[in-house]
Design an enzyme around this catalytic site. Structure first.
Site, PDB file in Angstrom:
ATOM      1  CB  CYS A 155       0.901   2.884  -5.289  1.00 29.03           C
ATOM      2  SG  CYS A 155       1.935   3.425  -3.935  1.00 29.03           S
ATOM      3  CG  HIS A 294      -2.208  -1.571  -3.201  1.00 29.72           C
ATOM      4  ND1 HIS A 294      -1.561  -1.173  -4.354  1.00 29.72           N
ATOM      5  CD2 HIS A 294      -1.702  -0.795  -2.205  1.00 29.72           C
ATOM      6  CE1 HIS A 294      -0.715  -0.198  -4.072  1.00 29.72           C
ATOM      7  NE2 HIS A 294      -0.767   0.051  -2.773  1.00 29.72           N
ATOM      8  CD  GLU A 305      -5.842  -4.645  -1.109  1.00 30.32           C
ATOM      9  OE1 GLU A 305      -6.104  -4.824  -2.319  1.00 30.32           O
ATOM     10  OE2 GLU A 305      -4.664  -4.608  -0.677  1.00 30.32           O
ATOM     11  CE  LYS A 326       2.021  -3.266  -4.798  1.00 27.61           C
ATOM     12  NZ  LYS A 326       0.663  -3.607  -5.266  1.00 27.61           N
ATOM     13  CG  HIS A 331       4.946  -1.162  -4.165  1.00 34.29           C
ATOM     14  ND1 HIS A 331       4.354  -0.756  -5.340  1.00 34.29           N
ATOM     15  CD2 HIS A 331       4.265  -0.516  -3.177  1.00 34.29           C
ATOM     16  CE1 HIS A 331       3.371   0.078  -5.077  1.00 34.29           C
ATOM     17  NE2 HIS A 331       3.298   0.239  -3.767  1.00 34.29           N
ATOM     18  CG  PHE A 391       1.874   7.088  -0.192  1.00 34.19           C
ATOM     19  CD1 PHE A 391       1.246   6.097   0.519  1.00 34.19           C
ATOM     20  CD2 PHE A 391       3.201   7.359   0.084  1.00 34.19           C
ATOM     21  CE1 PHE A 391       1.916   5.382   1.503  1.00 34.19           C
ATOM     22  CE2 PHE A 391       3.896   6.659   1.061  1.00 34.19           C
ATOM     23  CZ  PHE A 391       3.249   5.664   1.772  1.00 34.19           C
TER      24      PHE A 391
END
Length: 403
Positions: A155, A294, A305, A326, A331, A391
């Site tokens: 990502c 994010h 976050e 998003k 995403h 990830f």
């Protein structure tokens, strides 16, 4: 000598269209591009798809072996160069121009076709699905002879690509960079794989558009999206020399690793990247007015976050306005950092902030100053940032200032 890095062009091919201003207005209006897909799958699925006419960019002959992920990249990069005033009159030395692209999964459509081809596999499958194909196609289309690099960091891919491009500009290694990313992975096999991870948002019939609810008490995950976005980066000297418009300065970036878990995010790791970006830009937390989070709307990710932001901002956290776009464009994985950087640049340039959509009740564990639909004006904003946490544990933060 360090060179200041300016953003002089924006190009996007997204679920909300291929014009940056129209995309931004759709986000301000809270328009969701997320729709149901693949009714044949065992579980309901939703995603944000691009309405893309490849014949605007390719002849039928050119399309052979060019996966959708590369098609989107070529279009977005071309639009970025046009926006920068460079498409028709680009006097840059081709050896001093670079392409820095992020791509998480490569040509998913080519792979899906190969797996489902009953033994009939196109001889162009390998060049179609390799993750560096989008960057290579952009370079060939634009005649770029400098570094052509691909970053595959889940990502964070295209955020990392933009940061690496900025480093090359800053150090004087290139005069201009086409930096961003592309992703086109909305195929049944990939959707099934994400569903198996239990990270995709659940929704009732007719409610797909509001399925993604970042920081909300009832959030259940994200929806996939596809698209491409590229920024044209130049040194301030070059931009001034050709009379270019500068949307923003890329003043700081933070790159680091959690080094703790492959899929579980880590607040201390994210905080390190945030501090690094602030330090490089010479800014204090209170100087930054907006964060494009994010914000994947996962149960764990949003809390982590928020805790990272709270750790760095401390008592100034209430002054930082936050939203995750998003919720509206999905995403985009490898392209997420690029489209969200583009949105952040536009927020700074226009002094308007996209709202944090679909959040009727904020999770107390995610207490932030979320941008409300009715309050998007930011007349005094001077700096804004975009977070991309991947990830694999890679964290990337881009920090922009008004020029």
């Amino acid at each position: 000598m360090k060179h200041e890095v300016c953003v002089t062009g924006l190009g996007v091919v997204a679920p909300h269209g291929d014009e940056p201003g129209a995309l931004f207005q759709a986000l301000l209006d809270g328009q969701s591009a997320i729709r149901p897909i693949f009714p044949e799958l065992p579980k309901p699925a939703a995603a944000a798809l691009v309405d893309f006419d490849e014949t605007r960019w390719f002849t039928k002959l050119q399309l052979a072996g060019v996966d959708r992920v590369s098609q989107l990249a070529v279009a977005a990069a071309d639009l970025a160069l046009r926006d920068a005033g460079l498409a028709a009159n680009n006097d840059a030395d081709p050896e001093r121009v670079g392409v820095y692209a992020g791509c998480g999964m490569g040509g998913a459509a080519a792979l899906e076709a190969a797996y489902r081809g009953n033994g009939r596999v196109s001889p162009l499958t390998i060049p179609a699905f390799m993750p560096n194909a989008p960057a290579a196609h952009v370079a060939m289309r634009q005649g770029v002879q400098g570094p052509v690099l691909t970053y595959s960091v889940a990502c964070a891919s295209s955020s990392v690509a933009i940061a690496e491009a900025a480093k090359a500009i800053e150090r004087g290694e290139v005069d201009m960079a086409i930096a961003g990313g592309s992703e086109a992975l909305i195929v049944p096999g990939v959707v099934l794989a994400w569903q198996a991870m239990q990270t995709l948002a659940s929704f009732q019939p007719g409610e797909a558009a509001g399925a993604v609810r970042p920081f909300a008490s009832d959030r259940s995950g994200f929806a996939l999206g596809e698209g491409a976005a590229f920024l044209v980066l130049e040194s301030a000297e070059r931009a001034r020399g050709r009379g270019a418009r500068s949307y923003a300065t890329l003043a700081g970036w933070g790159l680091g690793s959690d080094a703790t878990h492959l899929t579980k995010p880590d607040a201390p790791g994210q905080a390190r990247a945030l501090r690094q970006a602030l330090r490089q830009a010479g800014l204090a937390p209170r100087d930054v007015g907006y964060c494009n989070a994010h914000g994947t709307a996962t149960r764990i990710g949003d809390v982590v976050e928020r805790n990272a932001l709270a750790d760095v901002w401390g008592n100034d956290l209430g002054n930082l306005r936050v939203s995750s776009t998003k919720a509206l464009h999905g995403h985009m994985l490898g392209a997420a950092g690029a489209i969200e950087a583009l949105i952040t640049v536009l927020a700074l340039h226009r002094r308007q902030l996209p709202p944090n959509a679909n959040c009727s009740e904020v999770d107390p564990a995610c207490s932030l100053n979320l941008v409300a639909q009715h309050d998007t004006s930011a007349p005094n904003i001077e700096a804004a940032m975009s977070n991309s946490f991947a990830f694999g544990g890679t964290n990337s933060v881009l920090l922009f200032r008004r020029p």
